[in-house]
Scaffold this motif. Structure first.
Motif, PDB file in Angstrom:
ATOM      1  N   THR A 545      -3.911  -4.440  -4.476  1.00  0.00           N
ATOM      2  CA  THR A 545      -5.405  -5.625  -5.598  1.00  0.00           C
ATOM      3  C   THR A 545      -6.918  -4.885  -4.673  1.00  0.00           C
ATOM      4  O   THR A 545      -6.641  -4.878  -2.935  1.00  0.00           O
ATOM      5  CB  THR A 545      -5.401  -7.393  -5.616  1.00  0.00           C
ATOM      6  N   TYR A 546      -7.542  -5.181  -4.730  1.00  0.00           N
ATOM      7  CA  TYR A 546      -8.941  -4.791  -4.199  1.00  0.00           C
ATOM      8  C   TYR A 546      -8.810  -3.888  -3.221  1.00  0.00           C
ATOM      9  O   TYR A 546      -8.028  -3.881  -2.204  1.00  0.00           O
ATOM     10  CB  TYR A 546      -9.528  -5.677  -3.247  1.00  0.00           C
ATOM     11  N   ALA A 547      -8.939  -2.747  -4.232  1.00  0.00           N
ATOM     12  CA  ALA A 547      -9.044  -0.986  -3.500  1.00  0.00           C
ATOM     13  C   ALA A 547     -10.291  -0.434  -4.015  1.00  0.00           C
ATOM     14  O   ALA A 547     -10.159   0.293  -4.798  1.00  0.00           O
ATOM     15  CB  ALA A 547      -7.851  -0.433  -3.811  1.00  0.00           C
ATOM     16  N   PRO A 548     -11.813  -1.247  -3.980  1.00  0.00           N
ATOM     17  CA  PRO A 548     -12.359  -0.386  -3.928  1.00  0.00           C
ATOM     18  C   PRO A 548     -12.574   1.737  -3.566  1.00  0.00           C
ATOM     19  O   PRO A 548     -12.526   1.837  -2.637  1.00  0.00           O
ATOM     20  CB  PRO A 548     -14.323  -0.849  -3.551  1.00  0.00           C
ATOM     21  N   GLY A 549     -13.280   1.759  -5.008  1.00  0.00           N
ATOM     22  CA  GLY A 549     -13.234   3.254  -4.281  1.00  0.00           C
ATOM     23  C   GLY A 549     -11.740   4.508  -4.487  1.00  0.00           C
ATOM     24  O   GLY A 549     -12.161   5.364  -4.717  1.00  0.00           O
ATOM     25  N   GLN A 550     -10.772   3.337  -4.729  1.00  0.00           N
ATOM     26  CA  GLN A 550      -9.878   3.843  -4.877  1.00  0.00           C
ATOM     27  C   GLN A 550      -9.264   4.537  -6.513  1.00  0.00           C
ATOM     28  O   GLN A 550      -9.125   3.983  -7.757  1.00  0.00           O
ATOM     29  CB  GLN A 550      -7.915   2.814  -4.483  1.00  0.00           C
ATOM     30  N   THR A 551      -8.736   5.932  -6.226  1.00  0.00           N
ATOM     31  CA  THR A 551      -9.133   6.087  -7.619  1.00  0.00           C
ATOM     32  C   THR A 551      -7.294   7.081  -7.933  1.00  0.00           C
ATOM     33  O   THR A 551      -6.482   7.363  -9.635  1.00  0.00           O
ATOM     34  CB  THR A 551      -9.800   7.710  -7.948  1.00  0.00           C
ATOM     35  N   ASP A 552      -6.595   7.079  -7.372  1.00  0.00           N
ATOM     36  CA  ASP A 552      -5.391   7.360  -7.356  1.00  0.00           C
ATOM     37  C   ASP A 552      -4.643   6.994  -5.955  1.00  0.00           C
ATOM     38  O   ASP A 552      -4.699   6.436  -5.138  1.00  0.00           O
ATOM     39  CB  ASP A 552      -5.300   8.667  -6.659  1.00  0.00           C
ATOM     40  N   LEU A 553      -3.178   7.262  -6.888  1.00  0.00           N
ATOM     41  CA  LEU A 553      -1.948   6.059  -6.582  1.00  0.00           C
ATOM     42  C   LEU A 553      -0.567   7.388  -7.078  1.00  0.00           C
ATOM     43  O   LEU A 553      -0.187   6.673  -7.672  1.00  0.00           O
ATOM     44  CB  LEU A 553      -1.521   4.810  -6.772  1.00  0.00           C
ATOM     45  N   GLU A 554       0.165   7.200  -5.473  1.00  0.00           N
ATOM     46  CA  GLU A 554       0.718   8.245  -5.861  1.00  0.00           C
ATOM     47  C   GLU A 554       2.757   7.524  -5.270  1.00  0.00           C
ATOM     48  O   GLU A 554       1.900   7.218  -3.471  1.00  0.00           O
ATOM     49  CB  GLU A 554       0.831   9.395  -5.459  1.00  0.00           C
TER      50      GLU A 554
END
Length: 683
Positions: A545-554
């Motif tokens: 939760t709450y990850a401003p600016g995060q566009t990618d998760l791997e």
């Protein structure tokens, strides 16, 4: 005739010589006392002579000072000193008898005093009571002694023992209580009690010059300036609660079998801290079986416990703002806790001989303490807690021989953290939690730690690499605001891992060694464009939760996950190239999600859930990211206002039932029958 006379005289001479050789006992070798007696006021006191001891038994109230001595010694011998010149018979005396031929023998004289008991309680409420008691000549009170409003207590100087309680009442009006000058033993002594403070007519002093042994001493008052027990060696318990005491003399105290407490706790007469007591000298005290408490002594600068070896209970020192010297040179073990707080002037805590403790708790307060030195070189085991909080001036925390503790907590203060090194080179076991927070630590050394229930690192801002791989039974790790941590090596399996970036982290740590998380991996408050979860293969639950600016998760190595929960409204791409099995997927506000790459994933066995809060304008128009999925346990999609195309789920429709299909609040809300009929896109 003449010849006969001569022969008779010669025979008589020979006979006399023969008698002298056979019958005379005197050779000048005897040096003995055959009789010894003292006499005073017409009364004789005969001595018992046994070997080289001369003993006279008398009642304890008998005064033999200036008594006259009578004695008999062997013929032609001398005695030194001459008993007739002795005036003080209270002290032991050695008499030397020298024989005629200078042989010597020494005799040891002593008085044995038998107590004269007063049976039952003695209440001295008035001076008349005192005068009446004096006529008894008692030296021992076999009961309680109660003293109230009296003018003179000199008669009590003959008392050597009170078997029960000595109680001083509030009406006591003398400036000094020093009447029991020869008291050696007492049951208990009370100037007040736990429920009521002692409130005499005026400020006073307490003196017990000869007291050696006592049960409990309880002094609870705001009107006593000095407490003096110079010969007291043993006590069951001592409690002194006073805001007025300027000095406490316990210079001979050796053992306390219960609790020892010196403090200024508020009550009906005590209004606050003691601001006059400067020092506490207990430098002969070796053992306290109960607790030691020093509290609310705001001007006390020194506590000398330099001979204390053991404490059966706890050591509590609190709110001594001026304390700058605490001497515990030989303290070896404390069965309960060492609890220190509010010691604003103490620069060093030195316990060079301490090996065992129940707990060690030091609280420096919100503003932090000035403690600069922590020296516990021989501490090997703490059964419960090591807690050091408010540490802002200490650069190094080291426990060189510590092998085991119940928990370990070290924390600085916000913006004031100075600890740079934490070293426990022999520590193998922390039964519960190891917690370090708000410290500028650069070196974190626990090389032998193999057993620990949980580890919490919060605002440990300088560590770049951390290896916990040797901790084999670790259940939980929580990492908060470790802004510099780049490499984080963990054991192969743990229960729970929490990573919190604190909204300021510029790097997400690379995970190594960890393959299985049996409960949860939680990631939050990282302001980074990409988060990569490496090493983990088997995971029960992941939430972010709450990850401003995060566009990618791997997830580079993830193969099995039970539950994946994401609340990332800016997430664009989700990748899990090795993922084969998932039970539940919950996407909350997936407003920017365009790409999901998990080519090996064919089924979500429990639930696919997508929900959007009503204040979001979610642009998601289709579910094409799920085209590879052929089996779903259930589908629950709500409030995706622009979602019109459900064809991304067409390959999994056959695995569903009407009860497992729920769509609402979308641009198109197909029924399960619509999906079976191929009506995937709304009009």
């Amino acid at each position: 005739m003449k010849n006969r006379i001569i022969m008779a005289i010669l025979g008589l001479f020979i006979g006399l010589c023969s008698c002298s050789d056979d019958d005379s006992p005197f050779e000048g070798t005897d040096s003995y006392i055959s009789f010894f007696q003292l006499e005073k006021n017409g009364k004789q006191y005969n001595a018992l002579i046994t070997g080289d001891n001369i003993t006279i038994e008398i009642d304890a109230n008998v005064d033999l000072s200036n008594a006259n001595a009578e004695y008999k010694i062997s013929e032609l011998s001398e005695i030194t000193p001459d008993p007739k010149t002795v005036n003080n018979w209270e002290e032991a005396i050695d008499f030397t008898v020298k024989s005629y031929n200078n042989e010597e023998k020494t005799y040891h004289f002593s008085l044995v005093k038998n107590e004269v008991s007063s049976n039952g309680d003695v209440s001295l409420l008035t001076q008349d009571d005192v005068d009446a008691f004096s006529s008894l000549g008692a030296t021992k009170i076999d009961g309680n002694l109660i003293i109230d409003d009296v003018e003179n207590l000199d008669i009590l100087n003959q008392i050597t023992e009170v078997s029960k309680n000595i109680v001083i009442k509030d009406s006591f009006g003398l400036e000094q209580f020093n009447a029991l000058k020869n008291l050696k033993k007492a049951g208990n002594i009370y100037f007040g009690n736990p429920n009521k403070a002692f409130n005499p007519k005026q400020e006073m002093e307490i003196h017990f010059e000869s007291l050696e042994s006592v049960g409990e001493i309880y002094v609870n008052t705001a009107k006593v300036k000095n407490v003096d027990f110079p010969k007291l060696e043993n006590a069951y318990a001592i409690t002194i609660n006073s805001s007025s005491i300027e000095s406490v003399a316990l210079s001979s105290l050796n053992n306390v079998y219960g609790n020892l407490s010196i403090q200024s706790e508020r009550n009906d007469v005590i209004e606050g801290s003691n601001n006059v007591l400067k020092e506490l000298h207990l430098n002969k005290l070796t053992s306290v079986i109960g607790n030691i408490t020093f509290s609310q002594l705001s001007t006390n600068e020194l506590i000398d416990l330099s001979k204390l070896t053991s404490i059966g209970g706890k050591l509590q020192i609190s709110n001594l703002a001026a304390l700058n010297s605490l001497k515990l040179d030989v303290l070896n073990n404390v069965d309960n806790a060492i609890n220190l707080e509010g010691l604003d002037a103490l620069l060093g805590l030195n316990l060079p001989k301490l090996t065992l403790a129940g707990s060690i708790i030091y609280n420096g307060g919100w503003n932090g303490a000035v403690l600069e030195e922590l020296n516990l070189p021989n501490l090997t085991m703490v059964s419960n807690d090591i807690t050091l909080t408010g540490i802002v001036a200490l650069l190094k925390v080291e426990f060189p021989k510590l092998t085991e503790t119940g928990s370990f907590e070290l924390s600085g203060s916000w913006g004031k953290a100075f600890v740079e090194e934490i070293k426990c080179p022999e520590l193998t076991s922390v039964k519960n939690e190891l917690s370090v927070s708000f410290v500028a630590v650069k070196e974190f050394t626990f090389p032998k730690l193999t057993s620990c229930k949980s580890i919490n690192l919060d605002n440990v801002t300088q560590i770049k690499s951390l290896d916990l791989s040797q901790v084999t039974n670790l259940e939980k790790v929580e990492l908060v605001s470790a802004f510099a941590l780049e490499k984080f090596t963990l054991p192969k399996s743990i229960n729970e891992l929490v990573l919190n970036g604190g909204n300021m982290s510029t790097v997400f740590p690379t995970l190594e060694g960890i393959e299985s998380i049996s409960e949860k991996l939680e990631v939050t408050n990282y302001n980074l464009p990409k988060i990569t979860i490496a090493s983990v293969k088997d995971l029960k639950a992941y939430s972010q939760t709450y990850a401003p600016g995060q566009t990618d998760l791997e997830f580079t190595d993830l193969e099995i996950i039970s539950e994946l929960e994401l609340a990332l409204d800016e997430l664009h791409t989700l990748k899990a190239p090795k993922l084969k099995k998932m039970d539940k997927l919950n996407l909350k506000n997936p407003c920017a999600l365009e790409t999901i790459e998990w080519p090996l994933l064919k089924e979500i066995t429990s639930e696919l859930k997508i929900e959007v809060d009503f204040w979001y304008n979610c642009p998601m128009a289709n579910l094409n990211v799920f085209t590879s999925v052929t089996k779903l346990g259930s589908v629950d999609i709500a409030n995706c206002a622009m979602l019109n195309d459900f064809s991304g789920l067409k390959n999994a429709v056959a695995s569903l039932t009407e009860e497992k299909w729920k769509i609402e609040g979308c641009a198109y809300n197909p029924t399960f029958q619509n999906m079976k009929d191929g009506e995937f896109i709304g009009q």
